[in-house]
Design a protein around this motif. Structure first.
Motif, mmCIF file in Angstrom:
data_model
loop_
_atom_site.group_PDB
_atom_site.id
_atom_site.type_symbol
_atom_site.label_atom_id
_atom_site.label_comp_id
_atom_site.label_asym_id
_atom_site.label_seq_id
_atom_site.Cartn_x
_atom_site.Cartn_y
_atom_site.Cartn_z
ATOM 1 N N PRO A 26 0.836 -1.211 0.000
ATOM 2 C CA PRO A 26 0.000 0.000 0.000
ATOM 3 C C PRO A 26 0.865 1.254 0.000
ATOM 4 N N SER A 27 0.405 2.271 -0.706
ATOM 5 C CA SER A 27 1.127 3.543 -0.759
ATOM 6 C C SER A 27 0.131 4.668 -0.983
ATOM 7 N N ALA A 28 0.545 5.884 -0.617
ATOM 8 C CA ALA A 28 -0.333 7.044 -0.791
ATOM 9 C C ALA A 28 0.472 8.322 -0.631
ATOM 10 N N TRP A 29 -0.066 9.418 -1.198
ATOM 11 C CA TRP A 29 0.479 10.759 -0.977
ATOM 12 C C TRP A 29 -0.148 11.310 0.298
ATOM 13 N N PHE A 30 0.680 11.988 1.102
ATOM 14 C CA PHE A 30 0.203 12.613 2.326
ATOM 15 C C PHE A 30 0.656 14.059 2.359
ATOM 16 N N ASP A 31 -0.291 14.954 2.620
ATOM 17 C CA ASP A 31 0.047 16.357 2.834
ATOM 18 C C ASP A 31 0.535 16.524 4.260
ATOM 19 N N LEU A 32 1.533 17.400 4.431
ATOM 20 C CA LEU A 32 2.023 17.685 5.768
ATOM 21 C C LEU A 32 1.159 18.762 6.400
ATOM 22 N N PRO A 33 0.917 18.703 7.683
ATOM 23 C CA PRO A 33 1.339 17.655 8.610
ATOM 24 C C PRO A 33 0.498 16.394 8.392
ATOM 25 N N ILE A 34 1.113 15.265 8.645
ATOM 26 C CA ILE A 34 0.449 13.986 8.405
ATOM 27 C C ILE A 34 -0.406 13.612 9.616
ATOM 28 N N ASP A 35 -1.656 13.298 9.339
ATOM 29 C CA ASP A 35 -2.563 12.813 10.372
ATOM 30 C C ASP A 35 -2.263 11.325 10.573
ATOM 31 N N GLU A 36 -1.849 10.943 11.766
ATOM 32 C CA GLU A 36 -1.433 9.558 12.026
ATOM 33 C C GLU A 36 -2.572 8.556 11.865
ATOM 34 N N THR A 37 -3.780 8.943 12.211
ATOM 35 C CA THR A 37 -4.925 8.041 12.064
ATOM 36 C C THR A 37 -5.172 7.747 10.591
ATOM 37 N N GLU A 38 -5.169 8.783 9.778
ATOM 38 C CA GLU A 38 -5.355 8.606 8.331
ATOM 39 C C GLU A 38 -4.222 7.774 7.750
ATOM 40 N N PHE A 39 -3.006 8.050 8.191
ATOM 41 C CA PHE A 39 -1.828 7.311 7.731
ATOM 42 C C PHE A 39 -2.000 5.815 7.996
ATOM 43 N N GLU A 40 -2.381 5.483 9.228
ATOM 44 C CA GLU A 40 -2.524 4.080 9.612
ATOM 45 C C GLU A 40 -3.666 3.404 8.856
ATOM 46 N N GLU A 41 -4.746 4.153 8.594
ATOM 47 C CA GLU A 41 -5.871 3.597 7.832
ATOM 48 C C GLU A 41 -5.485 3.301 6.386
ATOM 49 N N LEU A 42 -4.768 4.239 5.764
ATOM 50 C CA LEU A 42 -4.428 4.078 4.345
ATOM 51 C C LEU A 42 -3.331 3.039 4.093
ATOM 52 N N LEU A 43 -2.337 2.978 4.974
ATOM 53 C CA LEU A 43 -1.211 2.078 4.739
ATOM 54 C C LEU A 43 -1.281 0.783 5.533
ATOM 55 N N GLY A 44 -2.106 0.761 6.582
ATOM 56 C CA GLY A 44 -2.224 -0.451 7.380
ATOM 57 C C GLY A 44 -1.015 -0.719 8.263
ATOM 58 N N VAL A 45 -0.230 0.315 8.556
ATOM 59 C CA VAL A 45 0.924 0.175 9.460
ATOM 60 C C VAL A 45 0.877 1.301 10.481
ATOM 61 N N GLU A 46 1.495 1.061 11.620
ATOM 62 C CA GLU A 46 1.554 2.071 12.678
ATOM 63 C C GLU A 46 2.520 3.191 12.269
ATOM 64 N N ALA A 47 2.173 4.420 12.610
ATOM 65 C CA ALA A 47 3.021 5.565 12.277
ATOM 66 C C ALA A 47 4.351 5.529 13.021
ATOM 67 N N ASP A 48 4.369 4.903 14.182
ATOM 68 C CA ASP A 48 5.617 4.842 14.949
ATOM 69 C C ASP A 48 6.420 3.561 14.693
ATOM 70 N N SER A 49 6.038 2.817 13.660
ATOM 71 C CA SER A 49 6.780 1.598 13.301
ATOM 72 C C SER A 49 7.852 1.939 12.259
ATOM 73 N N GLU A 50 8.569 0.928 11.859
ATOM 74 C CA GLU A 50 9.568 1.094 10.792
ATOM 75 C C GLU A 50 9.108 0.371 9.528
ATOM 76 N N ASP A 51 7.795 0.187 9.390
ATOM 77 C CA ASP A 51 7.240 -0.601 8.299
ATOM 78 C C ASP A 51 6.793 0.241 7.110
ATOM 79 N N TYR A 52 7.440 1.359 6.889
ATOM 80 C CA TYR A 52 7.135 2.215 5.736
ATOM 81 C C TYR A 52 8.392 2.964 5.327
ATOM 82 N N ARG A 53 8.335 3.510 4.124
ATOM 83 C CA ARG A 53 9.458 4.324 3.626
ATOM 84 C C ARG A 53 8.917 5.443 2.757
#
Length: 166
Positions: free
Chosen positions: A19-46
């Protein structure tokens, strides 16, 4: 207002896809986790792509918290500094350093040359104002402006001249 955004990709597949997506800053962590399916404080994204004026401060592994902090620093810069960010970054090692010195930057908005800066600086100098009118008339503002330029740190831009601290 300039859009600041990043394209982020999860590093762990969901249903066989990353999963991938464009995010406008500042990034909403809830939206981030919903769209990518990973925790914002994890290392499971790049971070794969970015549209940011401070790209040198962001790597593939930059965290969401750090991105949001960088955004906050950028937004807290004076508007004229944000507009000329590349010129300032030639003197500062990163956005954090520039942010720390933002209150020490002097903007000579109506000055188009160092001679104008010299006139502006001396207009506020009580010692200069005590000189007689005859002395003031013969003062070499151009030479004083050149001296300021040689002994200070000034950035000339389309928005005026900025004096930056050492």
């Amino acid at each position: 207002m300039e859009e600041l955004r990043v394209y982020i990709e999860a590093t762990t597949p969901t249903n066989g896809e990353l999963p991938s997506a464009w995010f406008d800053l500042p990034i909403d962590e809830t939206e981030f986790e919903e769209l990518l399916g990973v925790e914002a404080d994890s290392e499971d994204y790049r971070i794969v792509e970015m549209e940011l004026p401070f790209t040198d401060d962001v790597t593939e592994a930059t965290t969401i918290d750090t991105l949001n902090d960088l955004y906050s620093m950028y937004e807290n810069l004076p508007a004229e500094v944000r507009e000329e960010l590349p010129a300032f970054m030639a003197y500062y090692s990163n956005l954090d350093e520039l942010h720390n010195y933002r209150h020490d930057i002097v903007h000579y908005a109506n000055c188009n040359s160092m001679t104008d800066v010299a006139r502006h600086m001396l207009a506020d100098d009580p010692a200069f104002n005590t000189l007689s009118e005859d002395c003031m008339r013969y003062f070499d503002f151009e030479a004083y402006g050149q001296s300021l330029d040689e002994n200070g740190r000034f950035i000339e831009t389309d928005h005026g001249i900025f004096e930056i601290p050492w």
